[in-house]
Design a protein around this motif. Structure first.
Motif, PDB file in Angstrom:
ATOM      1  N   VAL A   1     -10.819 -29.240  -2.555  1.00 62.85           N
ATOM      2  CA  VAL A   1     -10.154 -30.112  -3.528  1.00 62.85           C
ATOM      3  C   VAL A   1     -10.377 -31.539  -3.061  1.00 62.85           C
ATOM      4  O   VAL A   1      -9.903 -31.932  -1.991  1.00 62.85           O
ATOM      5  N   ILE A   2     -11.143 -32.295  -3.839  1.00 64.10           N
ATOM      6  CA  ILE A   2     -11.497 -33.645  -3.399  1.00 64.10           C
ATOM      7  C   ILE A   2     -11.010 -34.688  -4.398  1.00 64.10           C
ATOM      8  O   ILE A   2     -10.774 -34.407  -5.572  1.00 64.10           O
ATOM      9  N   GLY A   3     -10.876 -35.908  -3.881  1.00 67.25           N
ATOM     10  CA  GLY A   3     -10.448 -37.033  -4.702  1.00 67.25           C
ATOM     11  C   GLY A   3      -9.995 -38.157  -3.788  1.00 67.25           C
ATOM     12  O   GLY A   3      -9.749 -37.953  -2.600  1.00 67.25           O
ATOM     13  N   GLU A   4      -9.892 -39.334  -4.344  1.00 69.10           N
ATOM     14  CA  GLU A   4      -9.458 -40.491  -3.572  1.00 69.10           C
ATOM     15  C   GLU A   4      -7.958 -40.436  -3.297  1.00 69.10           C
ATOM     16  O   GLU A   4      -7.244 -39.597  -3.860  1.00 69.10           O
ATOM     17  N   THR A   5      -7.481 -41.329  -2.463  1.00 71.44           N
ATOM     18  CA  THR A   5      -6.050 -41.442  -2.192  1.00 71.44           C
ATOM     19  C   THR A   5      -5.297 -41.687  -3.504  1.00 71.44           C
ATOM     20  O   THR A   5      -5.694 -42.530  -4.311  1.00 71.44           O
ATOM     21  N   GLY A   6      -4.235 -40.900  -3.723  1.00 74.72           N
ATOM     22  CA  GLY A   6      -3.458 -41.037  -4.939  1.00 74.72           C
ATOM     23  C   GLY A   6      -3.943 -40.177  -6.090  1.00 74.72           C
ATOM     24  O   GLY A   6      -3.390 -40.238  -7.191  1.00 74.72           O
ATOM     25  N   SER A   7      -4.963 -39.357  -5.838  1.00 72.55           N
ATOM     26  CA  SER A   7      -5.510 -38.524  -6.911  1.00 72.55           C
ATOM     27  C   SER A   7      -4.648 -37.300  -7.202  1.00 72.55           C
ATOM     28  O   SER A   7      -4.819 -36.648  -8.232  1.00 72.55           O
ATOM     29  N   GLY A   8      -3.734 -36.949  -6.289  1.00 76.52           N
ATOM     30  CA  GLY A   8      -2.858 -35.801  -6.498  1.00 76.52           C
ATOM     31  C   GLY A   8      -3.143 -34.625  -5.581  1.00 76.52           C
ATOM     32  O   GLY A   8      -2.515 -33.571  -5.715  1.00 76.52           O
ATOM     33  N   LYS A   9      -4.060 -34.787  -4.626  1.00 78.60           N
ATOM     34  CA  LYS A   9      -4.446 -33.686  -3.740  1.00 78.60           C
ATOM     35  C   LYS A   9      -3.267 -33.152  -2.937  1.00 78.60           C
ATOM     36  O   LYS A   9      -2.997 -31.939  -2.929  1.00 78.60           O
ATOM     37  N   SER A  10      -2.579 -34.030  -2.233  1.00 79.39           N
ATOM     38  CA  SER A  10      -1.462 -33.598  -1.391  1.00 79.39           C
ATOM     39  C   SER A  10      -0.291 -33.103  -2.231  1.00 79.39           C
ATOM     40  O   SER A  10       0.421 -32.176  -1.834  1.00 79.39           O
ATOM     41  N   THR A  11      -0.087 -33.706  -3.404  1.00 80.46           N
ATOM     42  CA  THR A  11       0.970 -33.220  -4.300  1.00 80.46           C
ATOM     43  C   THR A  11       0.693 -31.792  -4.724  1.00 80.46           C
ATOM     44  O   THR A  11       1.605 -30.953  -4.784  1.00 80.46           O
ATOM     45  N   LEU A  12      -0.563 -31.488  -5.016  1.00 81.79           N
ATOM     46  CA  LEU A  12      -0.940 -30.119  -5.378  1.00 81.79           C
ATOM     47  C   LEU A  12      -0.607 -29.157  -4.250  1.00 81.79           C
ATOM     48  O   LEU A  12      -0.006 -28.088  -4.477  1.00 81.79           O
ATOM     49  N   ALA A  13      -0.971 -29.519  -3.018  1.00 84.65           N
ATOM     50  CA  ALA A  13      -0.699 -28.649  -1.877  1.00 84.65           C
ATOM     51  C   ALA A  13       0.798 -28.454  -1.671  1.00 84.65           C
ATOM     52  O   ALA A  13       1.271 -27.330  -1.447  1.00 84.65           O
ATOM     53  N   ARG A  14       1.562 -29.536  -1.743  1.00 82.32           N
ATOM     54  CA  ARG A  14       2.999 -29.456  -1.527  1.00 82.32           C
ATOM     55  C   ARG A  14       3.689 -28.647  -2.625  1.00 82.32           C
ATOM     56  O   ARG A  14       4.686 -27.969  -2.368  1.00 82.32           O
ATOM     57  N   THR A  15       3.139 -28.684  -3.834  1.00 84.79           N
ATOM     58  CA  THR A  15       3.721 -27.900  -4.923  1.00 84.79           C
ATOM     59  C   THR A  15       3.434 -26.417  -4.721  1.00 84.79           C
ATOM     60  O   THR A  15       4.307 -25.570  -4.935  1.00 84.79           O
ATOM     61  N   VAL A  16       2.229 -26.088  -4.275  1.00 82.14           N
ATOM     62  CA  VAL A  16       1.882 -24.690  -3.987  1.00 82.14           C
ATOM     63  C   VAL A  16       2.741 -24.141  -2.855  1.00 82.14           C
ATOM     64  O   VAL A  16       3.070 -22.953  -2.827  1.00 82.14           O
ATOM     65  N   LEU A  17       3.140 -25.009  -1.940  1.00 76.38           N
ATOM     66  CA  LEU A  17       3.984 -24.602  -0.810  1.00 76.38           C
ATOM     67  C   LEU A  17       5.467 -24.542  -1.166  1.00 76.38           C
ATOM     68  O   LEU A  17       6.284 -24.131  -0.346  1.00 76.38           O
ATOM     69  N   GLY A  18       5.819 -24.992  -2.364  1.00 74.85           N
ATOM     70  CA  GLY A  18       7.218 -24.981  -2.759  1.00 74.85           C
ATOM     71  C   GLY A  18       8.003 -26.182  -2.279  1.00 74.85           C
ATOM     72  O   GLY A  18       9.238 -26.194  -2.373  1.00 74.85           O
TER      73      GLY A  18
END
Length: 273
Positions: free
Chosen positions: A38-55
């Motif tokens: 999962v790639i993208g620049e800072t602020g693209s939503g990458k970490s938000t996606l991971a944190r949402t999958v983790l609950g």
């Protein structure tokens, strides 16, 4: 078999007129034994996606199925129980911050097994076994995190994530803080893990690192999934202007620096898309 299925996932932060959309209708699947970048620049939503999958973040809309189980409506207690079972694990960007500086490597590795009620002797034996799987020697077990190099610490965190035999491991920028030699070591380990059947989500801004190990790549821009495809497709024939910009900007994917005028042309196309 899909270990992870995300469909129509939306995340919004804030309230009222200031409410910001961090994820916009993201669809993503990850199969057993597959590495998805999962790639993208800072602020693209990458970490938000991971944190949402983790609950750790509650979605505003959409669905998350983990290991065949719909976890979208899970409450905090249910998520804690799920994470404690070790079905999904997370590897942080900074291993020094994710390891207790006062615990030996042996104790850090054994901790998730002790929480599950496994006897200490067995936990330490398994810690040694998994340390070897990330190409580290057992003589590191009595040491403290501060006595290890950055690359060694990152491999320890990967070993700790694997100890519970998870179905899915999320890795957030796992090589961005490493030098070239250690980066290659970690990437080789990730390739080896594919054979064990564990599913990996490799989150990064560095397309060059991801393309070398991923089976498929998902490109995020401003919270939206703009393109998905095999690693070869994304690198050789990117279709979206943002993806083409990422490819042209990846030092390891081009023989010479991209022409500045061409970059500006791509950036203009991105802004107008």
């Amino acid at each position: 078999m899909n270990v992870l299925e995300v469909s129509g996932l939306e995340v919004r932060y804030g309230h009222g007129a200031r409410r910001k959309r961090a994820l916009a209708g993201v669809d993503l699947t990850v199969e057993r034994g597959e590495i998805v970048g999962v790639i993208g620049e800072t602020g693209s939503g990458k970490s938000t996606l991971a944190r949402t999958v983790l609950g750790l973040v509650r979605p505003s809309a959409g669905r998350i199925v983990l290991g065949g189980q719909d976890v979208t409506g899970y409450r905090a207690r249910q998520w804690r129980a799920l994470r404690r079972r070790g079905i999904v694990q997370y590897v942080f960007q900074d291993p020094l911050r994710s390891l207790d500086p006062e615990l030996s490597i042996a104790d850090s590795l054994a901790e998730p097994l002790l929480v599950r009620g496994i006897a200490r002797a067995e936990a330490v034996n398994r810690a040694e076994e998994y340390l070897s799987r990330v190409r580290l020697d057992a003589d590191l077990l009595p040491r403290l995190p501060g006595e290890l190099s950055g690359g060694q610490r990152q491999r320890v965190t990967i070993a700790r994530a694997l100890l519970t035999e998870p179905e899915l491991v999320l890795l957030d920028e796992p090589v961005s803080a490493l030098d070239a030699a250690n980066r290659v070591q970690v990437l080789r380990i990730l390739q080896d893990l594919r054979e064990s059947g564990v599913a990996l989500v490799f989150i990064s801004h560095d397309l060059g690192s991801v393309a070398g190990v991923a089976d498929r790549i998902a490109v995020l821009s401003e919270g939206a999934l703009v393109e998905t495809g095999t690693a070869r497709q994304i690198v050789a024939t990117p279709s979206h202007p943002y993806t083409r910009l990422l490819v042209s900007s990846a030092p390891t994917l081009r023989a010479a620096p991209a022409d500045r005028a061409r970059r500006e042309e791509l950036r203009a196309a991105l802004l107008n898309s």
